[in-house]
Design a protein around this motif. Sequence first.
Motif, PDB file in Angstrom:
ATOM      1  N   LEU A 113      67.647 -22.386 -89.803  1.00 14.01           N
ATOM      2  CA  LEU A 113      69.003 -22.717 -89.409  1.00 14.01           C
ATOM      3  C   LEU A 113      69.997 -22.077 -90.368  1.00 14.01           C
ATOM      4  CD1 LEU A 113      69.015 -26.549 -88.559  1.00 14.01           C
ATOM      5  CD2 LEU A 113      69.486 -24.672 -86.985  1.00 14.01           C
ATOM      6  N   LEU A 114      70.973 -21.373 -89.822  1.00 19.14           N
ATOM      7  CA  LEU A 114      72.118 -20.904 -90.585  1.00 19.14           C
ATOM      8  C   LEU A 114      73.316 -21.724 -90.134  1.00 19.14           C
ATOM      9  CD1 LEU A 114      73.544 -18.789 -92.453  1.00 19.14           C
ATOM     10  CD2 LEU A 114      74.015 -17.513 -90.342  1.00 19.14           C
ATOM     11  N   ILE A 115      74.009 -22.351 -91.089  1.00 14.85           N
ATOM     12  CA  ILE A 115      75.142 -23.211 -90.760  1.00 14.85           C
ATOM     13  C   ILE A 115      76.354 -22.770 -91.577  1.00 14.85           C
ATOM     14  CG2 ILE A 115      76.023 -25.569 -90.688  1.00 14.85           C
ATOM     15  CD1 ILE A 115      73.100 -26.512 -90.530  1.00 14.85           C
ATOM     16  N   SER A 116      77.459 -22.537 -90.895  1.00  8.41           N
ATOM     17  CA  SER A 116      78.705 -22.159 -91.561  1.00  8.41           C
ATOM     18  C   SER A 116      79.728 -23.268 -91.390  1.00  8.41           C
ATOM     19  CB  SER A 116      79.243 -20.841 -90.989  1.00  8.41           C
ATOM     20  OG  SER A 116      79.451 -20.950 -89.583  1.00  8.41           O
ATOM     21  N   GLY A 117      80.585 -23.439 -92.390  1.00 10.98           N
ATOM     22  CA  GLY A 117      81.632 -24.452 -92.341  1.00 10.98           C
ATOM     23  C   GLY A 117      82.986 -23.812 -92.569  1.00 10.98           C
ATOM     24  N   SER A 118      83.962 -24.180 -91.751  1.00 10.91           N
ATOM     25  CA  SER A 118      85.244 -23.467 -91.737  1.00 10.91           C
ATOM     26  C   SER A 118      86.430 -24.396 -91.940  1.00 10.91           C
ATOM     27  CB  SER A 118      85.398 -22.727 -90.407  1.00 10.91           C
ATOM     28  OG  SER A 118      86.704 -22.224 -90.219  1.00 10.91           O
ATOM     29  N   LEU A 140      84.353 -31.435 -86.542  1.00  9.89           N
ATOM     30  CA  LEU A 140      84.541 -32.289 -87.709  1.00  9.89           C
ATOM     31  C   LEU A 140      85.962 -32.848 -87.730  1.00  9.89           C
ATOM     32  CD1 LEU A 140      82.921 -29.904 -90.353  1.00  9.89           C
ATOM     33  CD2 LEU A 140      81.836 -31.904 -89.314  1.00  9.89           C
ATOM     34  N   PRO A 141      86.190 -33.914 -88.484  1.00 10.17           N
ATOM     35  CA  PRO A 141      87.535 -34.480 -88.552  1.00 10.17           C
ATOM     36  C   PRO A 141      88.478 -33.749 -89.502  1.00 10.17           C
ATOM     37  CG  PRO A 141      86.018 -35.826 -89.815  1.00 10.17           C
ATOM     38  CD  PRO A 141      85.187 -34.790 -89.112  1.00 10.17           C
ATOM     39  N   SER A 142      87.962 -32.835 -90.303  1.00 14.90           N
ATOM     40  CA  SER A 142      88.820 -32.172 -91.284  1.00 14.90           C
ATOM     41  C   SER A 142      88.195 -30.855 -91.730  1.00 14.90           C
ATOM     42  CB  SER A 142      89.041 -33.090 -92.490  1.00 14.90           C
ATOM     43  OG  SER A 142      90.048 -32.590 -93.326  1.00 14.90           O
ATOM     44  N   LYS A 143      88.964 -30.084 -92.520  1.00 18.80           N
ATOM     45  CA  LYS A 143      88.508 -28.795 -93.024  1.00 18.80           C
ATOM     46  C   LYS A 143      87.287 -28.942 -93.922  1.00 18.80           C
ATOM     47  CE  LYS A 143      93.156 -26.777 -93.281  1.00 18.80           C
ATOM     48  NZ  LYS A 143      94.168 -26.185 -94.198  1.00 18.80           N
ATOM     49  N   VAL A 144      86.402 -27.946 -93.878  1.00 16.69           N
ATOM     50  CA  VAL A 144      85.230 -27.925 -94.753  1.00 16.69           C
ATOM     51  C   VAL A 144      85.623 -27.325 -96.100  1.00 16.69           C
ATOM     52  CG1 VAL A 144      82.926 -26.973 -95.109  1.00 16.69           C
ATOM     53  CG2 VAL A 144      83.625 -27.743 -92.822  1.00 16.69           C
ATOM     54  N   TYR A 145      85.284 -28.036 -97.180  1.00 13.86           N
ATOM     55  CA  TYR A 145      85.532 -27.533 -98.522  1.00 13.86           C
ATOM     56  C   TYR A 145      84.253 -27.069 -99.219  1.00 13.86           C
ATOM     57  CZ  TYR A 145      90.460 -28.912 -98.819  1.00 13.86           C
ATOM     58  OH  TYR A 145      91.815 -29.010 -98.643  1.00 13.86           O
TER      59      TYR A 145
END
Length: 349
Positions: A113-118, A140-145
Amino acid sequence: MSSQQYAVPDPPTDAISAVKFGPGPSRLLLVSSWDKNIYLYEVQDGGSSQLLRRVELEAPILDVCFGDNEHEAYTAGLDWAVSKVNLETSEKITLSSHDAGVKSVVYSPEHHLLISGSWDSTLHVHLTDNPERTWSTIRLPSKVYSMSITSTKLVVAMANRWGHIYELERIRKLAAQANNPAPNVLDIQTWQSRESSLKFMTRAVACMPNDAGYASSSIEGRVGVEWFDASEESQARKYAFKCHRQTENGADIVYPVNALTFHPIHHGTFASGGGDGVVALWDGIGKRRIRQYQRNPSSVAALAFSSDGKFLAVGVSPGFEDGQEDSQGTVAVYVRELGENEAKAKGAK
């Protein structure tokens, strides 16, 4: 034997966003930078290292990780793209595009699995062993940090000071069942959802390699440590502490804790790096500092242990801690070769 720190030759020319060692016994080190390049180095015993390859992308790169082997890398950047890079040929393939900058990218070899957060408040999920399938989205409810994974879990730290914890097996199953070819939204429940024990914005999160819990850090010079086990007894163990503070002219100056990484062998040990330019090793179980290293010439931006725990990579670059956006300072990557028991907690077997 005490550790020694060596500068890597041919460092990036702009701020460093990530440092990552290769899988298994690899002595390869990946570095990503705001100069739009990823750098691949080979690290040798005794501190010598060399630049093997530099690959330029379209925009500043905010994160990078290795894939199944030391010849493939995945990047996240300000071009909103998630890309795969062949480190032998420099070939680049765009896997998906977010609707804002991509802050973090992680890879699970156990689940392919490759997972990116934005910053667009989504995760993109890619099945790397099935390239014919398109990517899936988790809202998601908010930006990924920041993000970090174990062999079974994904921890996502967000701008609202909340963290979502997902089971990777569940993500894999839903992504494999999703309709193809159109990109789709996964209807997935979080395994756990937690509000940060730190009062200020989260800067970094790092999981324990034994799948027991994780540490998080904030812009206000604090680190919190907690466990996945949701039992009342286990949750009573979580704690937070102050760090990366300097006293100057009688005033307490607080720096952000920009980077965290756990030792792969001594599971309770982790390193923190701060805007004060300092790297410290902590005994997360015994709640004590093991040692603190000399101050670096710039803010510590990124940290990573090699898979055998012998090396600690330290990326430093100018921060904005002094309030000057055009801060001048050293951009460098250092590799510290650790002594045999240097990262071992007192009393640990």
